[in-house]
Design an enzyme around this catalytic site. Structure first.
Site, mmCIF file in Angstrom:
data_model
loop_
_atom_site.group_PDB
_atom_site.id
_atom_site.type_symbol
_atom_site.label_atom_id
_atom_site.label_comp_id
_atom_site.label_asym_id
_atom_site.label_seq_id
_atom_site.Cartn_x
_atom_site.Cartn_y
_atom_site.Cartn_z
ATOM 1 N N ASP A 1 41.490 45.507 38.276
ATOM 2 C CA ASP A 1 41.973 45.297 36.906
ATOM 3 C C ASP A 1 42.785 46.497 36.408
ATOM 4 O OD1 ASP A 1 42.307 43.968 34.558
ATOM 5 O OD2 ASP A 1 40.274 44.286 33.819
ATOM 6 N N GLY A 2 43.726 46.211 35.509
ATOM 7 C CA GLY A 2 44.461 47.284 34.833
ATOM 8 C C GLY A 2 45.899 47.433 35.287
ATOM 9 N N ASN A 3 46.371 46.525 36.126
ATOM 10 C CA ASN A 3 47.759 46.636 36.630
ATOM 11 C C ASN A 3 48.776 46.503 35.502
ATOM 12 O OD1 ASN A 3 46.609 46.642 39.178
ATOM 13 N ND2 ASN A 3 46.817 44.443 39.418
ATOM 14 N N TRP B 1 48.836 49.587 33.326
ATOM 15 C CA TRP B 1 49.451 50.691 34.091
ATOM 16 C C TRP B 1 50.977 50.573 33.993
ATOM 17 C CZ3 TRP B 1 52.883 51.296 38.053
ATOM 18 C CH2 TRP B 1 52.871 52.510 38.742
ATOM 19 N N SER C 1 42.556 34.773 39.962
ATOM 20 C CA SER C 1 41.453 33.905 39.544
ATOM 21 C C SER C 1 41.958 32.483 39.294
ATOM 22 C CB SER C 1 40.804 34.448 38.267
ATOM 23 O OG SER C 1 41.612 34.135 37.156
ATOM 24 N N THR C 2 41.022 31.557 39.160
ATOM 25 C CA THR C 2 41.387 30.166 38.855
ATOM 26 C C THR C 2 42.067 30.083 37.474
ATOM 27 O OG1 THR C 2 39.072 29.916 38.157
ATOM 28 C CG2 THR C 2 39.670 28.953 40.267
ATOM 29 N N GLU C 3 41.886 31.127 36.654
ATOM 30 C CA GLU C 3 42.499 31.130 35.321
ATOM 31 C C GLU C 3 43.871 31.813 35.315
ATOM 32 O OE1 GLU C 3 39.081 31.864 35.722
ATOM 33 O OE2 GLU C 3 38.863 29.746 35.193
ATOM 34 N N ASN C 4 44.197 32.545 36.375
ATOM 35 C CA ASN C 4 45.439 33.331 36.361
ATOM 36 C C ASN C 4 46.720 32.477 36.413
ATOM 37 O OD1 ASN C 4 44.067 36.180 38.195
ATOM 38 N ND2 ASN C 4 44.312 35.880 36.003
ATOM 39 N N TRP C 5 46.581 31.166 36.696
ATOM 40 C CA TRP C 5 47.765 30.289 36.667
ATOM 41 C C TRP C 5 48.372 30.219 35.280
ATOM 42 C CZ3 TRP C 5 49.337 29.225 41.389
ATOM 43 C CH2 TRP C 5 48.407 29.090 42.427
ATOM 44 N N GLU D 1 24.739 46.256 42.473
ATOM 45 C CA GLU D 1 24.872 47.345 41.511
ATOM 46 C C GLU D 1 26.302 47.297 40.984
ATOM 47 O OE1 GLU D 1 22.563 49.456 40.475
ATOM 48 O OE2 GLU D 1 21.039 48.703 41.854
HETATM 49 C C1 FPP Z 1 44.203 42.007 36.784
HETATM 50 O O1 FPP Z 1 44.852 43.059 36.097
HETATM 51 C C2 FPP Z 1 44.832 41.864 38.083
HETATM 52 C C3 FPP Z 1 45.304 40.700 38.591
HETATM 53 C C4 FPP Z 1 45.231 39.416 37.868
HETATM 54 C C5 FPP Z 1 45.988 40.648 39.899
HETATM 55 C C6 FPP Z 1 45.446 41.580 40.957
HETATM 56 C C7 FPP Z 1 46.345 41.514 42.114
HETATM 57 C C8 FPP Z 1 46.839 42.575 42.779
HETATM 58 C C9 FPP Z 1 46.455 43.979 42.535
HETATM 59 C C10 FPP Z 1 47.795 42.344 43.893
HETATM 60 C C11 FPP Z 1 46.990 42.115 45.106
HETATM 61 C C12 FPP Z 1 47.826 41.935 46.275
HETATM 62 C C13 FPP Z 1 47.335 42.022 47.500
HETATM 63 C C14 FPP Z 1 48.250 41.872 48.614
HETATM 64 C C15 FPP Z 1 45.913 42.285 47.768
HETATM 65 P P1 FPP Z 1 45.833 42.759 34.872
HETATM 66 O O2 FPP Z 1 47.206 42.639 35.381
HETATM 67 O O3 FPP Z 1 45.313 41.607 34.101
HETATM 68 O O4 FPP Z 1 45.719 44.090 34.066
HETATM 69 P P2 FPP Z 1 45.752 44.281 32.484
HETATM 70 O O5 FPP Z 1 44.380 43.865 32.004
HETATM 71 O O6 FPP Z 1 45.977 45.750 32.364
HETATM 72 O O7 FPP Z 1 46.862 43.450 31.935
#
Ligand code: FPP
Length: 247
Positions: free
Chosen positions: A26-28, A31, A71-75, A214
């Site tokens: 989480d947190g992409n 970031w 996740s199933t909700e990320n669509w 844990e």
């Molecule tokens: C949640 O953070 C992250 C996701 C929904 C996607 C995670 C996927 C990746 C890191 C790419 C994975 C790829 C491979 C090849 C393993 P968010 O984007 O919702 O963060 P936010 O809460 O800061 O908006």
């Protein structure tokens, strides 16, 4: 980094590393936002972090490493973000098929894969074929179109089908029966589940399997997560006393 890793390996020698570590990546988005970049840039760096941490897990002897990738909700996210994530999965699965045997890491994808783009389903099948041939590999699982409730619902359906066909009676159904019908069938439950980015919730991840896990929460955003942060989580794990309901 290598010296640091050797030091860490010696430091934790004697204390078994968790057999199965799972992470909610989480947190992409945050970031990327902090840097004025599109959310997809955060996911791209998050995918690099996944590669680094998966390799590190293998190096320190973690047998199973599972991440929540979609996740199933990320669509519900904007189409360009969903497309960017699917492209990252494509790229990684191609790379995994080329390197899995050399690294002895079996890459598996867990979730309802039936609605993924057909080319991604084909790449997953390619990876499965290679993974099936590996001898005692480390296992890296990507949960894609994964939801814990959806997984349990699918397990219940499969079990109900067997009851209807007369292959099982209701009395035959044990906790083990349910475990064996989950996407994680054959895998041990996660010992340690890590959620970065300051959010403190499970978000439908490994609901059944996390019964005795844990949890470790940290404010670090996933793209910034380093092997040292995993070491910290493992050190905290070792400080906890797991009693599995006993005394
Ligand atoms: C949640 O953070 C992250 C996701 C929904 C996607 C995670 C996927 C990746 C890191 C790419 C994975 C790829 C491979 C090849 C393993 P968010 O984007 O919702 O963060 P936010 O809460 O800061 O908006």
């Amino acid at each position: 980094m290598a010296l640091f890793n050797i030091f860490k390996k010696e430091k934790t020698a004697g204390a078994a590393v968790p057999q199965h570590i799972a992470i909610i990546m989480d947190g992409n988005g945050r970031w990327a936002k902090k840097r004025g970049l599109p959310r997809s840039a955060g996911h791209a760096v998050g995918a690099e972090t996944f590669r680094t941490i998966a390799t590190y897990c293998k190096d320190i002897g973690v047998k199973y490493f599972t991440v929540y990738a979609f996740s199933t909700e990320n669509w519900k996210r904007p189409q360009d973000e969903v497309n960017a994530l699917m492209d990252l999965f494509r790229k990684y699965l191609v790379e995994a098929a080329e390197t899995m045997a050399e690294k002895n890491i079996a890459v598996r994808v867990l979730g309802d894969l039936s609605v993924l783009p057909e080319d991604i389903q084909a790449l997953i099948r390619d990876c499965d074929k290679i993974a099936d041939q590996l001898e005692d590999p480390a296992v890296a699982c990507l949960c894609i179109n994964y939801g814990g409730r959806d997984e349990i619902k699918n397990a219940v359906r499969a079990i109900a089908q067997k009851v209807q066909e007369g292959a099982l009676t209701p009395e035959d159904i044990s906790e083990q029966t349910i475990t064996q019908h989950l996407y994680t069938a054959g895998m041990p439950d996660p010992d340690l589940i890590i959620r970065p980015s300051g959010e403190i919730r499970i978000s439908n991840f490994l609901l059944w399997q996390s019964a005795y896990a844990e949890y470790y929460f940290t404010d670090i955003l996933w793209p910034d997560f380093k092997p040292e942060d995993l070491d910290r989580a493992i050190e905290e794990f070792h400080r906890r006393s797991r009693r599995f309901g006993g005394v």
